[in-house]
Design an enzyme around this catalytic site. Structure first.
Site, PDB file in Angstrom:
ATOM      1  N   GLN A 408      -1.033   0.013  -2.467  1.00 55.99           N
ATOM      2  CA  GLN A 408      -0.847   0.175  -3.908  1.00 55.99           C
ATOM      3  C   GLN A 408      -0.882  -1.238  -4.498  1.00 55.99           C
ATOM      4  O   GLN A 408       0.106  -1.956  -4.440  1.00 55.99           O
ATOM      5  CB  GLN A 408       0.469   0.892  -4.187  1.00 55.99           C
ATOM      6  CG  GLN A 408       0.604   2.155  -3.324  1.00 55.99           C
ATOM      7  CD  GLN A 408       1.577   3.174  -3.873  1.00 55.99           C
ATOM      8  OE1 GLN A 408       1.183   4.110  -4.534  1.00 55.99           O
ATOM      9  NE2 GLN A 408       2.845   2.966  -3.589  1.00 55.99           N
ATOM     10  N   HIS A 419       4.640  -7.804  -2.984  1.00 58.50           N
ATOM     11  CA  HIS A 419       4.233  -8.486  -1.753  1.00 58.50           C
ATOM     12  C   HIS A 419       3.254  -7.516  -1.114  1.00 58.50           C
ATOM     13  O   HIS A 419       3.662  -6.432  -0.683  1.00 58.50           O
ATOM     14  CB  HIS A 419       5.485  -8.702  -0.871  1.00 58.50           C
ATOM     15  CG  HIS A 419       5.230  -9.453   0.398  1.00 58.50           C
ATOM     16  ND1 HIS A 419       6.217 -10.235   0.969  1.00 58.50           N
ATOM     17  CD2 HIS A 419       4.152  -9.546   1.215  1.00 58.50           C
ATOM     18  CE1 HIS A 419       5.744 -10.778   2.091  1.00 58.50           C
ATOM     19  NE2 HIS A 419       4.484 -10.357   2.246  1.00 58.50           N
ATOM     20  N   HIS A 421       1.213  -4.968   0.801  1.00 60.37           N
ATOM     21  CA  HIS A 421       1.551  -4.275   2.052  1.00 60.37           C
ATOM     22  C   HIS A 421       0.727  -3.015   2.166  1.00 60.37           C
ATOM     23  O   HIS A 421       0.344  -2.425   1.162  1.00 60.37           O
ATOM     24  CB  HIS A 421       3.050  -3.943   2.103  1.00 60.37           C
ATOM     25  CG  HIS A 421       3.551  -3.201   0.903  1.00 60.37           C
ATOM     26  ND1 HIS A 421       3.863  -3.837  -0.286  1.00 60.37           N
ATOM     27  CD2 HIS A 421       3.764  -1.879   0.695  1.00 60.37           C
ATOM     28  CE1 HIS A 421       4.263  -2.945  -1.163  1.00 60.37           C
ATOM     29  NE2 HIS A 421       4.209  -1.743  -0.617  1.00 60.37           N
ATOM     30  N   HIS A 423       0.658   0.837   3.614  1.00 64.25           N
ATOM     31  CA  HIS A 423       1.444   1.967   4.146  1.00 64.25           C
ATOM     32  C   HIS A 423       0.605   2.625   5.241  1.00 64.25           C
ATOM     33  O   HIS A 423      -0.563   2.956   5.004  1.00 64.25           O
ATOM     34  CB  HIS A 423       1.692   3.014   3.063  1.00 64.25           C
ATOM     35  CG  HIS A 423       2.519   2.525   1.920  1.00 64.25           C
ATOM     36  ND1 HIS A 423       3.858   2.808   1.788  1.00 64.25           N
ATOM     37  CD2 HIS A 423       2.194   1.778   0.827  1.00 64.25           C
ATOM     38  CE1 HIS A 423       4.327   2.275   0.674  1.00 64.25           C
ATOM     39  NE2 HIS A 423       3.332   1.638   0.063  1.00 64.25           N
TER      40      HIS A 423
HETATM   41  W1  AMW Z   1       5.168   0.188  -2.772  1.00 61.74           W
HETATM   42  O1  AMW Z   1       5.771   1.385  -3.802  1.00 61.74           O
HETATM   43  O2  AMW Z   1       5.549  -1.336  -3.361  1.00 61.74           O
HETATM   44  O3  AMW Z   1       3.531   0.426  -2.305  1.00 61.74           O
HETATM   45  O4  AMW Z   1       6.060   0.430  -1.305  1.00 61.74           O
HETATM   46  C1  AMW Z   1       7.272  -0.200  -1.028  1.00 61.74           C
HETATM   47  C2  AMW Z   1       7.726   0.349   0.296  1.00 61.74           C
HETATM   48  O5  AMW Z   1       8.754  -0.486   0.780  1.00 61.74           O
HETATM   49  C3  AMW Z   1       8.267   1.760   0.195  1.00 61.74           C
HETATM   50  O6  AMW Z   1       7.659   2.591   1.151  1.00 61.74           O
HETATM   51  C4  AMW Z   1       9.731   1.565   0.487  1.00 61.74           C
HETATM   52  O7  AMW Z   1      10.290   2.682   1.155  1.00 61.74           O
HETATM   53  C5  AMW Z   1       9.724   0.333   1.375  1.00 61.74           C
HETATM   54  N1  AMW Z   1      10.979  -0.422   1.412  1.00 61.74           N
HETATM   55  C6  AMW Z   1      11.762  -0.759   0.387  1.00 61.74           C
HETATM   56  N2  AMW Z   1      12.855  -1.436   0.810  1.00 61.74           N
HETATM   57  C7  AMW Z   1      12.730  -1.544   2.152  1.00 61.74           C
HETATM   58  C8  AMW Z   1      13.547  -2.119   3.185  1.00 61.74           C
HETATM   59  N3  AMW Z   1      14.697  -2.752   2.905  1.00 61.74           N
HETATM   60  N4  AMW Z   1      13.144  -2.000   4.456  1.00 61.74           N
HETATM   61  C9  AMW Z   1      12.002  -1.365   4.738  1.00 61.74           C
HETATM   62  N5  AMW Z   1      11.190  -0.791   3.809  1.00 61.74           N
HETATM   63  C10 AMW Z   1      11.548  -0.891   2.536  1.00 61.74           C
END
Ligand code: AMW
Length: 489
Positions: A408, A419, A421, A423
């Site tokens: 995303q 940051h 990433h 999925h």
């Molecule tokens: W994104 O909506 O920015 O594409 O996805 C952010 C992801 O980071 C989500 O899947 C969320 O569950 C995950 N996330 C948020 N906080 C943490 C954490 N402390 N440890 C691991 N994953 C996390």
């Protein structure tokens, strides 16, 4: 000075009394015995309105089939009229103007021009200047057959279902949510109307005797309590023909579940006073709707998944404490090293705190680069190579050959952590009712609704255990898999 203070006090008292009076409005809930004679039924409606209007009511509520009840489908179809331009509805409109009241009428038998073999069961609201301000066509149809008792009530044979829930109507007695009779057995409709800000739920009815004795009061009181709404259910009563009898007990229930008016088993009406300030109090003192978490409680949310969101008996998950040991940066977050299961020169992979599917993990560059375009060529190459390897690992561990992988990139695409990433979500046949609904759940899984995240976080222990097990699995991956030497924390 004393006179001034007294005057000020009087003014405040007057304003208070005025607003109290404004929040209270009287309504009449009616009960009648419709027969296969439209003129006779109209005369009854006219009498009830005329009498109720003398009691200073602002609105009068009539039951389902207040236009007529026949003992056979042929006559039922023959008697039906259009809502706009039909003579029966025109008469109701004139009565509303003559007596300066609002009316809730129906479900009426609405003729369908394009299909002479069917009708709509339609509830209308008419204002005191005779305009039809809203109409609702019943969606849920009664369908009951008990051959051994010669019972056959199949509304669906004759009625076309309506297609919409309609917006609640602003009226002098509050915002009215419209439903009809059997709809009361579908709590979601009442909830939807309440979410749309209804203050009154209306169920004009012609309820059968046997089920009414067991359920009528209970269901209507339940709808009032759970939605913190007034419930008004005008009713048919007594014998309509040799085949049909109705229960009666037209009701008005307050948002606390108290029965304010009950017409018993006679034709007529009862007056009740609705107090919208009291309704506000009930909602303020117990704000049930703001406590709801639609992503968990709604049937729609549940229908997305073939399995429930949490294993039975899981209890309330404990939010992970601040990571104790060394950790690395993931946007504004810190990921404990113990939750990381793979690292390369420029990229790392870690377990997720909220999983959309079992084994939902994340891959991110070491450096806190926000967007795809911020990666250097070298980082991009390493990032993508890691994604491929981690996919292979997750498919092996989860015994599957498919993964949904998504980035995303940017807030409008749903990025919540600044940051970049990826999925990686292992997929199984039938894990979502429709395959692409995974994207809907991905959108919701880490969204916050008021103070609650859409999905509860996993415990720190669970995440650490998963990461440890993934590290083990990495070691047993065959050496041709392409994994480089592991640089584990
Ligand atoms: W994104 O909506 O920015 O594409 O996805 C952010 C992801 O980071 C989500 O899947 C969320 O569950 C995950 N996330 C948020 N906080 C943490 C954490 N402390 N440890 C691991 N994953 C996390």
């Amino acid at each position: 000075m004393k006179t001034f203070l007294l005057l000020k006090q009087c003014k405040h008292q007057l304003i208070r009394h005025f607003s109290e009076a404004m929040s209270k409005q009287r309504i009449a809930v009616c009960q009648m015995t419709s027969v296969a004679d439209k003129a006779a039924n109209l005369e009854c409606v006219s009498q009830l309105i005329s009498n109720a209007a003398k009691e200073d009511v602002k609105m009068v509520f009539f039951p389902e089939a207040c236009d007529y009840i026949c003992d056979n489908n042929q006559d039922t179809l023959k008697f039906a009229e259009p809502i706009v331009g039909g003579s029966t509805v025109d008469s109701y409109r004139q009565l509303a103007v003559k007596h300066n009241v609002w009316l809730s009428m129906g479900g009426l038998h609405e003729q369908i021009k394009e299909d002479p073999n069917r009708i709509f069961n339609t509830h209308i609201i008419i204002n005191n200047t005779g305009d039809i301000v809203q109409q609702y066509r019943k969606r849920l149809h009664f369908d009951k057959q008990i051959p051994e008792r010669n019972v056959r009530l199949k509304e669906i044979d004759l009625c076309s279902p309506g297609r919409h829930i309609v917006a609640p109507v602003d009226s002098p007695v509050g915002k009215i949510g419209m439903a009809i009779c059997y709809d009361m057995r579908c709590p979601e409709l009442s909830t939807a109307l309440t979410v749309l800000r209804a203050q009154l739920l209306t169920f004009p009815s012609a309820f059968t005797q046997a089920t009414s004795k067991a359920h009528w009061h209970n269901i209507l009181r339940a709808r009032a309590i759970e939605n913190q709404c007034y419930v008004i259910a005008a009713a048919q009563v007594g014998t309509h023909n040799t085949k049909r009898r109705s229960y009666g007990h037209a009701l008005c229930v307050d948002p606390w579940g108290r029965v304010l008016a009950d017409c018993g088993e006679e034709t007529g009406y009862r007056v009740a006073e609705l107090d919208l300030a009291q309704l506000d109090d009930v909602r303020r003192n117990m704000p049930v709707f703001s406590h709801r978490r639609n992503a968990v409680h709604s049937l729609y949310a549940l229908s997305l998944r073939t399995e429930s969101l949490e294993p039975a008996g899981a209890g309330a998950p404990v939010p992970p404490p601040k990571p104790p040991g060394p950790s690395r940066q993931f946007g504004h977050l810190q990921i404990p090293d113990t939750c990381v299961f793979y690292t390369s020169d420029l990229t790392y992979a870690f377990v997720n705190i909220r999983c959309v599917t079992p084994g939902h993990v994340l891959v991110a560059p070491w450096r806190c680069a926000e967007r795809n375009e911020d990666l250097t060529d070298e980082e991009a190459r390493d990032f993508y190579a890691t994604i491929r390897l981690v996919q292979k690992l997750m498919e092996k561990v989860h015994n599957t050959e498919s993964c949904t992988m998504t980035i995303q990139d940017g807030p409008d695409a749903g990025q919540t952590v600044k940051h970049i990433h990826c999925h990686i979500m292992p997929r199984k046949k039938g894990d979502f009712i429709q395959n692409d609904l995974i994207y809907l759940e991905l959108t919701k899984h880490d969204q916050f609704q008021s103070s609650h995240p859409a999905k509860p976080p996993r415990s720190f222990q669970e995440m650490e255990a998963e990461a440890a097990s993934l590290r083990e699995s990495l070691l047993t991956l065959d050496t041709n898999s392409g994994f480089r030497n592991l640089n584990l924390p």
